[in-house]
Design a protein around this motif. Structure first.
Motif, mmCIF file in Angstrom:
data_model
loop_
_atom_site.group_PDB
_atom_site.id
_atom_site.type_symbol
_atom_site.label_atom_id
_atom_site.label_comp_id
_atom_site.label_asym_id
_atom_site.label_seq_id
_atom_site.Cartn_x
_atom_site.Cartn_y
_atom_site.Cartn_z
ATOM 1 N N GLY A 147 0.815 -1.200 0.000
ATOM 2 C CA GLY A 147 0.000 0.000 0.000
ATOM 3 C C GLY A 147 0.853 1.255 0.000
ATOM 4 N N LEU A 148 1.363 1.626 -1.168
ATOM 5 C CA LEU A 148 2.230 2.797 -1.257
ATOM 6 C C LEU A 148 1.390 4.041 -1.540
ATOM 7 C CD1 LEU A 148 5.346 3.287 -1.059
ATOM 8 C CD2 LEU A 148 5.315 3.501 -3.550
ATOM 9 N N GLY A 149 0.500 4.351 -0.574
ATOM 10 C CA GLY A 149 -0.287 5.574 -0.659
ATOM 11 C C GLY A 149 0.417 6.701 0.065
ATOM 12 N N ARG A 150 -0.358 7.648 0.567
ATOM 13 C CA ARG A 150 0.248 8.807 1.230
ATOM 14 C C ARG A 150 1.099 8.393 2.427
ATOM 15 N NH1 ARG A 150 -5.226 9.975 0.557
ATOM 16 N NH2 ARG A 150 -5.752 11.591 -0.971
ATOM 17 N N ILE A 151 0.535 7.542 3.288
ATOM 18 C CA ILE A 151 1.275 7.112 4.467
ATOM 19 C C ILE A 151 2.404 6.175 4.070
ATOM 20 C CG2 ILE A 151 1.129 5.968 6.707
ATOM 21 C CD1 ILE A 151 -1.834 6.736 6.784
ATOM 22 N N HIS A 169 4.186 -3.294 -3.115
ATOM 23 C CA HIS A 169 3.126 -3.966 -3.873
ATOM 24 C C HIS A 169 1.838 -3.178 -3.682
ATOM 25 C CE1 HIS A 169 0.417 -7.028 -5.453
ATOM 26 N NE2 HIS A 169 -0.296 -6.917 -4.346
ATOM 27 N N GLY A 170 1.054 -3.066 -4.749
ATOM 28 C CA GLY A 170 -0.245 -2.411 -4.695
ATOM 29 C C GLY A 170 -1.058 -2.808 -5.897
ATOM 30 N N ARG A 171 -2.173 -2.124 -6.066
ATOM 31 C CA ARG A 171 -3.050 -2.463 -7.197
ATOM 32 C C ARG A 171 -2.362 -2.261 -8.537
ATOM 33 N NH1 ARG A 171 -7.058 0.077 -3.838
ATOM 34 N NH2 ARG A 171 -6.613 2.055 -4.879
ATOM 35 N N ARG A 172 -1.455 -1.275 -8.565
ATOM 36 C CA ARG A 172 -0.767 -0.986 -9.826
ATOM 37 C C ARG A 172 0.604 -0.367 -9.545
ATOM 38 N NH1 ARG A 172 -4.687 2.673 -8.902
ATOM 39 N NH2 ARG A 172 -6.210 1.355 -9.927
ATOM 40 N N ARG A 173 1.470 -0.460 -10.510
ATOM 41 C CA ARG A 173 2.782 0.168 -10.407
ATOM 42 C C ARG A 173 2.630 1.685 -10.496
ATOM 43 N NH1 ARG A 173 6.627 1.949 -14.084
ATOM 44 N NH2 ARG A 173 8.775 1.869 -13.311
ATOM 45 N N GLN A 174 3.432 2.414 -9.729
ATOM 46 C CA GLN A 174 3.428 3.878 -9.768
ATOM 47 C C GLN A 174 4.710 4.333 -10.464
ATOM 48 O OE1 GLN A 174 2.222 5.793 -6.028
ATOM 49 N NE2 GLN A 174 1.564 3.804 -5.246
ATOM 50 N N PRO A 175 4.612 4.715 -11.725
ATOM 51 C CA PRO A 175 5.804 4.975 -12.543
ATOM 52 C C PRO A 175 6.729 6.056 -11.983
ATOM 53 C CG PRO A 175 3.836 4.868 -13.921
ATOM 54 C CD PRO A 175 3.367 4.894 -12.500
ATOM 55 N N ASP A 176 6.196 7.007 -11.233
ATOM 56 C CA ASP A 176 7.024 8.101 -10.729
ATOM 57 C C ASP A 176 7.751 7.763 -9.433
ATOM 58 O OD1 ASP A 176 6.254 9.676 -12.863
ATOM 59 O OD2 ASP A 176 4.568 10.574 -11.795
ATOM 60 N N GLU A 177 7.505 6.584 -8.877
ATOM 61 C CA GLU A 177 8.158 6.207 -7.629
ATOM 62 C C GLU A 177 9.445 5.420 -7.920
ATOM 63 O OE1 GLU A 177 7.395 7.339 -4.752
ATOM 64 O OE2 GLU A 177 5.666 8.401 -5.584
ATOM 65 N N PRO A 178 10.500 5.662 -7.155
ATOM 66 C CA PRO A 178 11.798 5.049 -7.449
ATOM 67 C C PRO A 178 11.967 3.627 -6.931
ATOM 68 C CG PRO A 178 12.016 6.491 -5.552
ATOM 69 C CD PRO A 178 10.587 6.627 -6.037
ATOM 70 N N TYR A 179 10.957 3.105 -6.235
ATOM 71 C CA TYR A 179 11.095 1.806 -5.588
ATOM 72 C C TYR A 179 10.699 0.671 -6.532
ATOM 73 C CZ TYR A 179 10.441 5.366 -2.006
ATOM 74 O OH TYR A 179 10.506 6.521 -1.277
ATOM 75 N N TYR A 181 8.781 -2.392 -7.890
ATOM 76 C CA TYR A 181 7.384 -2.819 -7.759
ATOM 77 C C TYR A 181 7.267 -4.318 -7.972
ATOM 78 C CZ TYR A 181 2.460 -3.519 -8.947
ATOM 79 O OH TYR A 181 1.163 -3.975 -8.994
ATOM 80 N N TYR A 182 6.488 -4.963 -7.110
ATOM 81 C CA TYR A 182 6.147 -6.373 -7.260
ATOM 82 C C TYR A 182 4.670 -6.495 -7.597
ATOM 83 C CZ TYR A 182 10.515 -8.155 -5.188
ATOM 84 O OH TYR A 182 11.824 -8.476 -4.927
ATOM 85 N N ASP A 183 4.351 -7.257 -8.622
ATOM 86 C CA ASP A 183 2.934 -7.445 -8.939
ATOM 87 C C ASP A 183 2.333 -8.625 -8.193
ATOM 88 O OD1 ASP A 183 4.068 -9.549 -10.309
ATOM 89 O OD2 ASP A 183 3.525 -8.825 -12.308
ATOM 90 N N ALA A 184 3.164 -9.379 -7.481
ATOM 91 C CA ALA A 184 2.673 -10.507 -6.667
ATOM 92 C C ALA A 184 3.155 -10.327 -5.232
ATOM 93 C CB ALA A 184 3.166 -11.832 -7.231
ATOM 94 N N LEU A 185 2.224 -10.286 -4.291
ATOM 95 C CA LEU A 185 2.566 -10.053 -2.893
ATOM 96 C C LEU A 185 3.430 -11.175 -2.329
ATOM 97 C CD1 LEU A 185 2.324 -8.425 -0.298
ATOM 98 C CD2 LEU A 185 0.093 -9.515 0.103
ATOM 99 N N THR A 186 3.146 -12.409 -2.701
ATOM 100 C CA THR A 186 3.930 -13.536 -2.188
ATOM 101 C C THR A 186 5.383 -13.427 -2.612
ATOM 102 O OG1 THR A 186 1.964 -14.956 -2.265
ATOM 103 C CG2 THR A 186 4.090 -16.052 -2.093
ATOM 104 N N ASP A 187 5.602 -13.008 -3.846
ATOM 105 C CA ASP A 187 6.976 -12.844 -4.319
ATOM 106 C C ASP A 187 7.692 -11.750 -3.530
ATOM 107 O OD1 ASP A 187 6.548 -14.802 -6.200
ATOM 108 O OD2 ASP A 187 6.195 -13.411 -7.858
ATOM 109 N N MET A 188 6.989 -10.654 -3.257
ATOM 110 C CA MET A 188 7.617 -9.584 -2.494
ATOM 111 C C MET A 188 7.947 -10.058 -1.082
ATOM 112 S SD MET A 188 6.412 -5.629 -1.794
ATOM 113 C CE MET A 188 5.249 -5.958 -0.457
ATOM 114 N N ALA A 189 7.022 -10.778 -0.458
ATOM 115 C CA ALA A 189 7.265 -11.280 0.894
ATOM 116 C C ALA A 189 8.480 -12.195 0.928
ATOM 117 C CB ALA A 189 6.030 -12.016 1.404
ATOM 118 N N ARG A 190 8.637 -13.005 -0.088
ATOM 119 C CA ARG A 190 9.775 -13.926 -0.163
ATOM 120 C C ARG A 190 11.100 -13.163 -0.198
ATOM 121 N NH1 ARG A 190 9.462 -15.835 -5.585
ATOM 122 N NH2 ARG A 190 10.665 -13.933 -5.935
ATOM 123 N N ASP A 191 11.109 -12.008 -0.855
ATOM 124 C CA ASP A 191 12.345 -11.249 -1.050
ATOM 125 C C ASP A 191 12.585 -10.196 0.030
ATOM 126 O OD1 ASP A 191 12.671 -12.732 -3.333
ATOM 127 O OD2 ASP A 191 12.051 -11.142 -4.715
#
Length: 309
Positions: A147-151, A169-179, A181-191
């Motif tokens: 959840g890469l929203g305001r907070i 990870h979120g509903r969609r990639r945010q192109p202006d953010e430098p981090y 992006y993972y489109d699968a939460l399980t993959d992000m958790a693994r890493d």
């Protein structure tokens, strides 16, 4: 005649005072007979201030125009029912970003260094028997933010200040953010070494952090939940924390709070917090002021400061 509004739960004193100055306020949560109160005032109430508004309640208020939610999360409001009637819904974003981001990092440090446990260690005189165990640091670790929203963005900035690597990870990639992006939460958790939850609650995110996600985070991984308890499979979380399948957890929210699973109380790899993410005088006063500002703007026919529906 002043405009009549319904307050559905206790609010900050400064907010309640400001509402009372401007409106005739009916406090549903203090009513000896809520149904009788609603039957009496239903045809006059034009606004709701609070954190709860079910479809049933909305249906009982034929003149309702606006629901001003106290909080950034508005899963206690039936927005679908409000939308069907053309009722506006507002929340209180931005003013709590810093407070929540601060305590997130605080809980992470508290868990990494076992600060609550170290405090007990000293108070109980155990330091006299030997030194405290070596632990770990945040620097050099990877934190995944759900959840890469305001907070979430404020947490990311502070995590970088701690020399952490940030992914999300979120509903969609945010192109202006430098981090990354993972489109699968399980993959992000693994890493990740740390998984921070700051996504909205509701049916769309219920148990999104499943047993599979928690297992992917693994015995060295730590979970931090600053969002809603409903995002996590709480039974699986408790089990994995107890059997070593998950390294640790810092929890500010719970599925059925204020009830907390008793199995967590005896675990040293857990830090527990009573849903105090935005609980500072500064932030809560700002939140209350925004509730009032949204109501004032609506009844003055002006644009709403923070509309969500």
């Amino acid at each position: 005649m002043t405009i009549e509004i319904l307050q559905t739960n206790k609010l900050l004193a400064s907010c309640e005072a400001a509402l009372a100055e401007r409106y005739t306020v009916h406090r549903l949560h203090e009513a000896a007979d809520p149904d009788a109160l609603l039957a009496d005032i239903a045809g006059r109430v034009r606004g709701i201030a609070g954190q709860r508004a079910s479809r049933e309640l909305i249906g009982k208020l034929p003149k309702l125009e606006i629901i001003a939610n106290f909080g950034v999360g508005y899963d206690g409001i039936d927005t679908a029912a409000a939308r069907e009637r053309g009722i506006r819904v507002t929340n209180t974003p931005n003013v709590l970003n810093d407070a929540v981001a601060e305590i997130t990092i605080g809980l992470m440090i508290a868990l990494a260094r076992r600060i609550p446990q170290a405090d007990r260690f000293v108070r109980e005189g155990r330091w006299l028997e030997g030194g405290y165990p070596l632990l770990t640091e945040l620097n050099g670790k990877t934190v995944g933010i759900l959840g890469l929203g305001r907070i979430g963005k404020e947490i990311a900035v502070r995590a970088q200040a701690m020399k952490m690597r940030v992914v999300y990870h979120g509903r969609r990639r945010q192109p202006d953010e430098p981090y990354v992006y993972y489109d699968a939460l399980t993959d992000m958790a693994r890493d990740c070494d740390w998984l921070v939850l700051i996504a909205p609650g509701g049916k769309g995110t219920e148990k999104i952090v499943s047993r599979q996600v928690l297992a992917a985070l693994g015995p060295q991984g730590c979970l931090v939940n600053m969002a809603r308890g409903t995002l996590v499979d709480e039974a699986a979380l408790v089990e994995l924390l107890a059997n070593g399948g998950l390294g640790g957890a810092a929890l500010d929210v719970f599925e059925k709070e204020p009830q907390v699973p008793e199995a967590l109380f005896g675990l040293d790899n857990v830090v527990l917090s009573p849903h105090q993410g935005s609980a500072t005088h500064q932030t809560r006063n700002k939140m209350g002021a925004l509730v009032v500002a949204n109501l004032d703007a609506h009844f003055a026919g002006e644009p709403l400061p923070s509309a969500v529906a």
